[in-house]
Design a protein around this motif. Structure first.
Motif, PDB file in Angstrom:
ATOM      1  N   GLN A   1     -14.110  -5.518  -3.158  1.00 58.96           N
ATOM      2  CA  GLN A   1     -13.027  -5.622  -4.135  1.00 58.96           C
ATOM      3  C   GLN A   1     -11.773  -6.187  -3.481  1.00 58.96           C
ATOM      4  O   GLN A   1     -11.113  -7.070  -4.029  1.00 58.96           O
ATOM      5  N   ARG A   2     -11.455  -5.681  -2.271  1.00 59.53           N
ATOM      6  CA  ARG A   2     -10.268  -6.164  -1.563  1.00 59.53           C
ATOM      7  C   ARG A   2     -10.426  -7.639  -1.184  1.00 59.53           C
ATOM      8  O   ARG A   2      -9.462  -8.414  -1.256  1.00 59.53           O
TER       9      ARG A   2
ATOM     10  N   GLU B   1      -9.813  -9.626  -4.254  1.00 59.22           N
ATOM     11  CA  GLU B   1      -8.390  -9.618  -4.586  1.00 59.22           C
ATOM     12  C   GLU B   1      -7.608 -10.580  -3.693  1.00 59.22           C
ATOM     13  O   GLU B   1      -6.692 -11.273  -4.154  1.00 59.22           O
TER      14      GLU B   1
ATOM     15  N   GLN C   1      -5.584 -13.762  -4.913  1.00 62.49           N
ATOM     16  CA  GLN C   1      -4.183 -13.960  -4.551  1.00 62.49           C
ATOM     17  C   GLN C   1      -3.972 -15.328  -3.924  1.00 62.49           C
ATOM     18  O   GLN C   1      -2.999 -16.033  -4.225  1.00 62.49           O
TER      19      GLN C   1
END
Length: 315
Positions: A194-195, A198, A202
């Motif tokens: 998930q990170r 993300e 970004q």
């Protein structure tokens, strides 16, 4: 009558007598009594030899304590423990119990898999030892003990294979029947992927924003109701309004001919695009600037029209 005939397992009853005769005594020897009423009873025998005055063995003297209720409670307790344990082990998240001294007292199998350490290694070891920032792990446990719970507390797990994993910790205090704090019960969810997504998102957003802001043309996004939802810095400079002032305002009111500006957006929504559509921009300081508008419709991933993306070139 024969002693053994009063039990559901006569061989076990025989074996109990034989042991008492051989060893001199037995303790806590469980048998199931089968009374005349048919209601079986679990009994626990304590028995020992007794002898005559010459020292010859005369038999055994036994006490049989009815422990049916005790066994029933023990079975219920065992079933409850197995049920609770099965719930803990069924969790897709790593679960860990930590005492107030920050020592791990229990883990589930998922915690074993995530860390790469055996349960025997984890239990009894310091909780902080399994994270890249031990002080942050300690702070998380202390916050839980002080506040009663924490949610979405992120730590970086350092497993045995050294492949770092980002985990999100949710934890709460648990207490004994007297209300004393016994420790914390925490679930650690692996959010590494998930990170990573993300971060990529970004980067993509920064890249796209960078392209928009790098444009020498003024750029604006207008929704189907003709309200501005986004602008670049060049648009803010051209109109002498701040970006905050522009977003949410009426697109048409920025021009000397609002109806013509609105018509340009409607044509874009109908046709899919317009090119070289001339308007006169009226800035905050009343300066009028002729612009050439090129615009096209943009859609969401399901294909629904979200609005119009337009560039206004100062001509």
């Amino acid at each position: 009558s024969r002693f053994a005939e009063y039990f559901t397992d006569p061989e076990a009853a025989h074996a109990g007598i034989a042991r008492a005769l051989e060893e001199g005594f037995i303790t806590n020897y469980d048998l199931v009594l089968h009374p005349r009423t048919g209601l079986e009873k679990v009994v626990s025998f304590n028995a020992s030899l007794f002898r005559d005055v010459e020292g010859h063995t005369r038999g055994i003297f036994a006490s049989a304590r009815d422990i049916t209720q005790q066994r029933r409670l023990q079975e219920q307790l065992r079933e409850s423990q197995l049920y609770n344990r099965s719930l803990i082990e069924a969790s897709p998240d790593a679960l860990v119990v930590v005492d107030p001294d920050l020592i791990i007292t229990d883990v589930n199998e998922q915690m074993v898999k995530v860390t790469g350490y055996a349960r025997e290694d984890l239990v009894g070891s310091p909780f902080k030892d399994y994270f890249t920032e031990p002080s942050q792990a300690v702070a998380g446990v202390r916050q839980t003990l002080e506040r009663g719970s924490i949610t979405n507390y992120e730590l970086v797990l350092s497993p045995k294979d050294r492949r770092l994993r980002v985990v999100s910790l949710n934890a709460s205090v648990f207490r004994d029947p007297e209300g004393r704090v016994k420790g914390i019960f925490a679930s650690a969810r692996d959010i590494t992927e998930q990170r990573a997504l993300e971060e990529k998102l970004q980067e993509s957003q920064n890249y796209n924003r960078g392209l928009i802001e790098a444009s020498v043309d003024s750029m604006v996004i207008v929704d189907p109701k003709l309200f501005i939802t986004d602008v670049n810095e060049q648009m803010a400079r051209l109109t002498h309004h701040t970006r905050k002032q522009l977003i949410g305002s009426s697109f048409a009111q920025l021009f000397t001919e609002p109806d013509r500006a609105a018509e340009g957006i409607r044509q874009t929504l109908e046709r899919g695009f317009v090119t070289n559509y001339e308007l006169v921009l009226n800035s905050k300081n009343s300066q009028q600037t002729p612009v050439s508008l090129s615009a096209s419709v943009f859609r969401d991933v399901e294909g629904r029209v979200k609005g119009v993306f337009a560039s206004a070139r100062d001509i």
